[in-house]
Write an enzyme that holds these catalytic residues in place. Structure first.
Site, mmCIF file in Angstrom:
data_model
loop_
_atom_site.group_PDB
_atom_site.id
_atom_site.type_symbol
_atom_site.label_atom_id
_atom_site.label_comp_id
_atom_site.label_asym_id
_atom_site.label_seq_id
_atom_site.Cartn_x
_atom_site.Cartn_y
_atom_site.Cartn_z
ATOM 1 N N HIS A 16 0.844 -1.207 0.000
ATOM 2 C CA HIS A 16 0.000 0.000 0.000
ATOM 3 C C HIS A 16 0.881 1.259 0.000
ATOM 4 O O HIS A 16 0.617 2.206 -0.732
ATOM 5 C CB HIS A 16 -0.888 0.056 1.256
ATOM 6 C CG HIS A 16 -1.962 -0.992 1.338
ATOM 7 N ND1 HIS A 16 -2.106 -1.817 2.426
ATOM 8 C CD2 HIS A 16 -2.961 -1.332 0.485
ATOM 9 C CE1 HIS A 16 -3.160 -2.608 2.251
ATOM 10 N NE2 HIS A 16 -3.692 -2.345 1.075
ATOM 11 N N LYS A 40 -15.231 -8.345 3.996
ATOM 12 C CA LYS A 40 -14.075 -8.703 4.824
ATOM 13 C C LYS A 40 -14.347 -8.539 6.307
ATOM 14 O O LYS A 40 -15.029 -7.607 6.718
ATOM 15 C CB LYS A 40 -12.883 -7.814 4.447
ATOM 16 C CG LYS A 40 -12.369 -8.077 3.053
ATOM 17 C CD LYS A 40 -11.146 -7.236 2.758
ATOM 18 C CE LYS A 40 -10.641 -7.516 1.347
ATOM 19 N NZ LYS A 40 -9.608 -6.561 0.943
ATOM 20 N N ARG A 89 -2.320 -6.266 -8.346
ATOM 21 C CA ARG A 89 -1.190 -7.157 -8.062
ATOM 22 C C ARG A 89 -1.054 -8.260 -9.097
ATOM 23 O O ARG A 89 0.003 -8.522 -9.624
ATOM 24 C CB ARG A 89 -1.352 -7.795 -6.671
ATOM 25 C CG ARG A 89 -1.035 -6.851 -5.553
ATOM 26 C CD ARG A 89 -1.552 -7.343 -4.251
ATOM 27 N NE ARG A 89 -3.011 -7.340 -4.258
ATOM 28 C CZ ARG A 89 -3.763 -7.549 -3.214
ATOM 29 N NH1 ARG A 89 -3.213 -7.830 -2.061
ATOM 30 N NH2 ARG A 89 -5.070 -7.508 -3.294
ATOM 31 N N SER A 127 -2.933 -7.699 3.045
ATOM 32 C CA SER A 127 -3.209 -7.553 4.484
ATOM 33 C C SER A 127 -3.609 -8.901 5.074
ATOM 34 O O SER A 127 -3.226 -9.223 6.213
ATOM 35 C CB SER A 127 -4.337 -6.552 4.700
ATOM 36 O OG SER A 127 -3.994 -5.304 4.164
#
Ligand code: ADP
Length: 161
Positions: A16, A40, A89, A127
């Protein structure tokens, strides 16, 4: 030009931070916006995440950290911001990011989403990976800023109490 980098940031990782620094070389001002993602389950509260990001980014200028409950486009309209930054990504990110970018464009036609490709050395970091490894006692210090490594230790200790 002002842009918003929204995300869960639960917690912020070096991936990040890399996107934030690169976005700051393109845009004059960047708001890192901590949002709720109903998909999440988060370890840190929105306020804890905001505070951590502020600590991590304290040396950078042109960046502000904020939190938002609700629809992202409402925040953008309210603050007159028309650019969203997201990181990509791998191809696995693409489908979700495409769906979100198209949905946001439908909700706010002036909006453009700008994708920055993750740097090779950070592209495997997420994360969730950081939390999983930390939970089982693994070393995450190469994947997160030191403030985050400390916060993770504290959180895990709290959980054991
Ligand atoms: P969200 O729940 O909104 O996906 P995340 O905090 O997981 O929030 O991610 C925010 C943005 O940062 C997403 O666009 C994601 O693809 C990107 N991102 C996450 N990890 C990395 C990384 N290691 N390198 C580059 N971009 C990343």
């Amino acid at each position: 030009m002002k842009a918003v980098y929204p995300g869960s940031f639960d917690p912020i990782t070096l991936g990040h931070v890399d996107i934030i620094k690169r976005a700051l070389s393109i845009f004059d001002e960047l708001v890192v916006l901590v949002t709720e993602n109903p998909r999440k389950k988060c370890m840190f509260t929105l306020e804890e995440r905001k505070k951590l990001i502020e600590e991590v980014l304290s040396d950078l200028s042109g960046v502000k950290v904020d939190v938002h409950h609700g629809l992202l486009v409402d925040y953008l309209k309210k603050h007159g911001i028309k650019v969203l930054v997201r990181g990509l990504r791998a191809v696995t990110d693409y489908e979700y990011e495409l769906q979100m970018a198209l949905a946001n464009k439908k909700l706010y036609s002036d909006l453009e989403t700008v994708f920055l490709i993750a740097s090779e050395k950070f592209s495997f970091i997420s994360s969730s990976l950081v939390k999983e490894v930390a939970l089982y006692g693994g070393d995450v210090t190469e994947w997160v800023p030191p403030e985050v490594a400390r916060a993770l230790n504290e959180k895990l200790k709290e959980g054991k109490r």
